[in-house]
Write a protein that holds these residues in place. Structure first.
Motif, PDB file in Angstrom:
ATOM      1  N   HIS A  27     -41.383 -52.345  59.861  1.00  0.00           N
ATOM      2  CA  HIS A  27     -40.205 -51.787  59.210  1.00  0.00           C
ATOM      3  C   HIS A  27     -40.680 -50.773  58.185  1.00  0.00           C
ATOM      4  CE1 HIS A  27     -36.116 -51.439  58.036  1.00  0.00           C
ATOM      5  NE2 HIS A  27     -36.546 -51.366  56.789  1.00  0.00           N
ATOM      6  N   GLY A  29     -38.511 -48.308  56.800  1.00  0.00           N
ATOM      7  CA  GLY A  29     -37.434 -47.815  55.939  1.00  0.00           C
ATOM      8  C   GLY A  29     -37.026 -46.388  56.287  1.00  0.00           C
ATOM      9  N   GLU A  32     -33.410 -45.813  57.692  1.00  0.00           N
ATOM     10  CA  GLU A  32     -32.328 -45.927  56.706  1.00  0.00           C
ATOM     11  C   GLU A  32     -32.199 -44.671  55.840  1.00  0.00           C
ATOM     12  OE1 GLU A  32     -34.458 -48.583  57.218  1.00  0.00           O
ATOM     13  OE2 GLU A  32     -33.058 -49.997  58.160  1.00  0.00           O
ATOM     14  N   ALA A  60     -31.247 -53.887  64.128  1.00  0.00           N
ATOM     15  CA  ALA A  60     -30.277 -54.986  64.120  1.00  0.00           C
ATOM     16  C   ALA A  60     -29.344 -54.858  65.319  1.00  0.00           C
ATOM     17  CB  ALA A  60     -29.469 -54.933  62.832  1.00  0.00           C
ATOM     18  N   ARG A  63     -24.160 -56.474  62.605  1.00  0.00           N
ATOM     19  CA  ARG A  63     -24.266 -56.454  61.142  1.00  0.00           C
ATOM     20  C   ARG A  63     -24.837 -57.764  60.603  1.00  0.00           C
ATOM     21  NH1 ARG A  63     -24.210 -51.127  60.187  1.00  0.00           N
ATOM     22  NH2 ARG A  63     -22.417 -50.163  61.162  1.00  0.00           N
ATOM     23  N   GLY A  66     -28.715 -58.114  60.797  1.00  0.00           N
ATOM     24  CA  GLY A  66     -29.600 -57.177  60.097  1.00  0.00           C
ATOM     25  C   GLY A  66     -30.405 -57.892  59.019  1.00  0.00           C
ATOM     26  N   VAL A  67     -31.633 -57.454  58.808  1.00  0.00           N
ATOM     27  CA  VAL A  67     -32.489 -58.117  57.825  1.00  0.00           C
ATOM     28  C   VAL A  67     -31.870 -58.004  56.425  1.00  0.00           C
ATOM     29  CG1 VAL A  67     -34.802 -58.137  56.804  1.00  0.00           C
ATOM     30  CG2 VAL A  67     -34.529 -57.715  59.226  1.00  0.00           C
ATOM     31  N   PHE A  68     -31.180 -56.889  56.180  1.00  0.00           N
ATOM     32  CA  PHE A  68     -30.480 -56.728  54.897  1.00  0.00           C
ATOM     33  C   PHE A  68     -29.201 -55.933  55.178  1.00  0.00           C
ATOM     34  CE2 PHE A  68     -33.739 -53.533  55.485  1.00  0.00           C
ATOM     35  CZ  PHE A  68     -33.026 -52.353  55.372  1.00  0.00           C
ATOM     36  N   ALA A  71     -28.963 -52.543  57.294  1.00  0.00           N
ATOM     37  CA  ALA A  71     -30.148 -52.366  58.137  1.00  0.00           C
ATOM     38  C   ALA A  71     -29.773 -51.545  59.376  1.00  0.00           C
ATOM     39  CB  ALA A  71     -30.703 -53.723  58.563  1.00  0.00           C
ATOM     40  N   ALA A 108     -31.574 -63.131  57.277  1.00  0.00           N
ATOM     41  CA  ALA A 108     -30.795 -61.959  56.867  1.00  0.00           C
ATOM     42  C   ALA A 108     -30.422 -62.123  55.394  1.00  0.00           C
ATOM     43  CB  ALA A 108     -29.541 -61.839  57.719  1.00  0.00           C
ATOM     44  N   THR A 345     -41.912 -52.221  51.376  1.00  0.00           N
ATOM     45  CA  THR A 345     -40.750 -52.654  52.146  1.00  0.00           C
ATOM     46  C   THR A 345     -39.951 -53.687  51.356  1.00  0.00           C
ATOM     47  OG1 THR A 345     -42.089 -52.403  54.120  1.00  0.00           O
ATOM     48  CG2 THR A 345     -40.036 -53.603  54.391  1.00  0.00           C
TER      49      THR A 345
END
Ligand code: NAP
Ligand code: SF4
Length: 666
Positions: A27, A29, A32, A60, A63, A66-68, A71, A108, A345
């Motif tokens: 990941h 970022g 995003e 993801a 919704r 998603g990890v956050f 995401a 998540a 991350t």
């Protein structure tokens, strides 16, 4: 041919991978940020470097998975278009890329998270909602839709994330699945979800699309999978339509390090070797593999069909290309520090790399050949100076690099003496090989004087730091951290003043047992309680740490938990390692003085003497600017970088980054 196993093609039926190297999912970022040109350039750079297959960071499927919150995933036509930019650019560069579908389940970071059962993870503040049968169907459909959208976006395949304690893994084990319906209870029921996901994805995408399933080989949590269960799942996933099995090690909540620098190289590949004969699809090994030699050896001994490396491709996108031309010595090594990748991350920052500041910054930081070559002097061959010299020389400047020491490396030569930091050896070796290849005029063993620096077009001062003088009564009896790490004799009972990164390093150095754990897999496994999933579910056994070599007190003045400011993803490992060695970590201390009785301190208004033979001062550093001041007095303009610029909170990451950025603009 060098690396004949690593560079051998892999025929997967409808496509042939050009070699056995997989860039594992990370990941970054980048997605995003919404800057898809930047995402595309990140992957295309690695495709140009020759890697056989890449897996994207986890996308993801919906919704709640998603990890956050927020995401990235493929939720709309626009998302598909954005990803097409990536796949097109990778294919133009001759690469192959699969998209990872990552449903985080109870990991998540959201109050809407879902899982098999409503059991909160120790590393999450949110308890998940237990899905009903209909809810499970919704999740499966979302994963299948994500795979179809990945196909529409031009990916060569998908990786279904089934390890590291994420959603599918959560259904597999009783640790997180206490259901009594068709999705829980017996192992056949617990593995139903991952198998169903693979079957349905395969049915949806057809036969000419890679489907990688990432399977957890050793969960390292209580009540994890047994080895028999791992094999059953692997076979079922193969039968359901997986084309490759990638492997994962340890859940995120496991209290055993699995990718940190102190973990021996290829520490878990024996498990891939054991799985490989159980299935007929190719099996990929992973974790702590960072050099072509290690990867080649694993393939040559039949431990796997492919080798996954992730962070090494942040450190050097040209890993494969350099190995292929016999210049492995020029591969910038990933030292598994996590400082610029995972620590970023987990702090919501863009990923980069301590060794390679261009990682994930390909479109905003470049080292173009210079049109006006200059004579550049760099003083100080620590990380900041070496990087500045290297980038300047690679851009076409004529560089002279001075250091008063007889060897390159500066403070890296101290770090590399700390047990568990042996990877710094490779970093110093890489700098040495690269500096030699860049034909830098290296002048070691003589301090540069003002007169030596006249006549250069640019002068860069990277003279580093000096230890802070803490003006403590009796401090002439103490040692500095550099004395200790260079081998000064130290007694059996030691107090370490200062609990920053260096205080922790020194405490580990002084308390370590007889085995070099990072080089001794059996001893490392005993130390951390890593057993065999064939003997115990999840592979966790009672840890048997080696006795400490010394009795150590690690002290700081701040009345807070020691190590709070260490790396987000590695601080817990250092604290755990010292706890296992019985190191007494004490905060809120005032230092009164050192005398023949030991170190006098005051804590909570009470004075006491720590009866130690040796006191080691690790109380931070100040910039070494003597030469810079002389240059200023002589009217010679110059740049100051690294610790000589700002010593507070200096680390190799900031030093290398600053050196690279300065040289990129010279
Ligand atoms: P540091 O992180 O600034 O820590 C200095 C320590 O000395 C602190 O514990 C501080 O705590 C104490 N201290 C400061 N002034 C003092 C004084 N006058 N008297 C007594 N104690 C004093 O510095 P460092 O440990 O030297 O590390 C330097 C840099 O290297 C750090 O930024 C670190 O990130 C980096 N590093 C990183 C790693 C790593 O693994 N990532 C490892 C080694 C070093 P109190 O003020 O509370 O006493
Ligand atoms: Fe490897 Fe450290 Fe770079 Fe991360 S920051 S890729 S761990 S060298």
């Amino acid at each position: 041919m060098p690396y004949s196993h690593l560079l051998a093609p892999l025929d997967l039926g409808h496509i042939t991978l050009k070699n056995r190297v997989l860039m594992g999912s990370m990941h970054t970022g980048l997605e995003e940020t919404g800057d898809w040109n930047r995402v595309a350039e990140f992957y295309a750079t690695r495709a140009r470097g020759g890697v056989g297959l890449m897996v994207t960071g986890g996308m993801a499927p919906n919704r709640e998975g998603g990890v956050f919150p927020g995401a990235a995933g493929l939720f709309s036509e626009q998302d598909i278009e954005n990803h097409r930019l990536v796949t097109d650019r990778v294919h133009q560069a001759g690469g192959r890329i699969a998209m990872q579908i990552l449903h985080a389940g109870r990991y998540a970071y959201s109050k809407d998270c879902v899982s098999a059962s409503a059991i909160k993870s120790p590393i999450s503040p949110f308890a998940p909602r237990a899905l009903d049968a209909e809810g499970i169907e919704v999740q499966i459909s979302a994963i299948v839709t994500a795979a179809q959208r990945a196909q529409a976006a031009g990916y060569d395949g998908v990786e279904v994330m089934g390890s590291e304690g994420y959603f599918l893994n959560q259904f597999l084990v009783r640790h997180t699945n206490t259901r009594t319906d068709d999705w829980g209870g017996s192992y056949a029921n617990r593995m139903r979800l991952p198998v169903e996901v693979v079957r349905r994805v395969r049915a949806a995408v057809g036969p000419h699309f890679l489907l990688i399933y990432r399977i957890s080989l050793i969960d390292l949590v209580p009540d994890g999978s047994t080895w028999d269960e791992v094999v059953l799942l692997a076979r079922a996933v193969e039968a359901a339509g997986a084309s490759l099995l990638n492997t994962g090690i340890g859940w995120h909540e496991a209290r055993v390090p699995t990718i940190a620098t102190s973990v021996p190289r290829a520490a878990f590949s024996y498990l891939t070797a054991r799985l490989r004969p159980e299935v007929s699809i190719p099996v990929i090994t992973s974790n702590r593999i960072n050099s072509p030699d290690v990867a080649e050896a694993l393939l040559a001994e039949g431990a796997a069909d492919m080798v996954s490396m992730a962070r090494p491709f942040l450190a050097d996108p040209d890993f494969v290309a350099k190995a292929a031309v016999g210049r492995a010595d020029l591969i910038a090594p990933c030292i598994a520090c996590n400082q610029a990748c995972l620590d970023h991350t987990f702090s919501g920052k863009l990923t980069s790399c301590l060794v390679n500041p261009r990682a994930c910054h390909e479109t905003v930081l470049s080292y173009p050949p210079t049109l006006t070559p200059k004579r550049v002097a760099v003083v100080g061959a620590g990380p900041a100076g070496m990087m500045a010299a290297l980038v300047a020389a690679q851009r076409g400047h004529q560089v002279v690099l001075f250091d008063r020491a007889n060897a390159l490396g500066g403070q890296l030569n101290l770090a590399r003496r700390v047990p568990g930091k042996e990877e710094f050896d490779g970093l110093v070796d890489w700098f040495a090989a690269s500096i030699s290849a860049a034909k830098i005029d290296l002048r070691l063993g003589a301090a540069a004087k003002v007169a030596d620096l006249r006549g250069f077009d640019e002068v860069v001062i990277a003279t580093g730091v000096v230890p802070r003088d803490i003006a403590l009564a009796g401090q002439e009896r103490a040692l500095s951290y550099s004395d200790v790490l260079r081998g000064a004799p130290v007694g059996r009972r030691v107090a370490v003043i200062g609990a920053g990164g260096i205080g922790f390093d020194v405490a580990e150095f002084l308390s370590a047992g007889p085995h070099l754990l990072a080089k001794d897999l059996a001893a490392w496994r005993r130390e951390w309680g890593v057993g065999d999933p064939a003997d115990v579910a999840g592979g966790l056994v009672q840890a048997q740490p080696e006795p400490a070599a010394r009795e150590v007190w690690l002290l700081q003045r701040k009345a807070e938990k020691l190590g709070r400011h260490l790396g987000k993803t590695t601080g817990w490992i250092h604290r755990a390692a010292l706890t296992m060695k019985g190191v007494k970590m004490i905060g809120g201390v005032s230092y009164l003085g050192i005398d023949a009785a030991g170190l006098r301190i005051e804590k909570d208004g009470v004075q006491e003497v720590l009866p130690v033979d040796t006191v080691v001062i690790c109380a931070g550093q100040l910039p070494e600017r003597g030469l810079s001041d002389q240059l200023s007095a002589a009217g010679i303009p110059h740049h100051v970088i690294g610790g000589a610029d700002v010593a507070a909170e200096l680390d190799a990451k900031r030093a290398i980054d600053q050196g690279a950025r300065l040289a990129a603009g010279l």
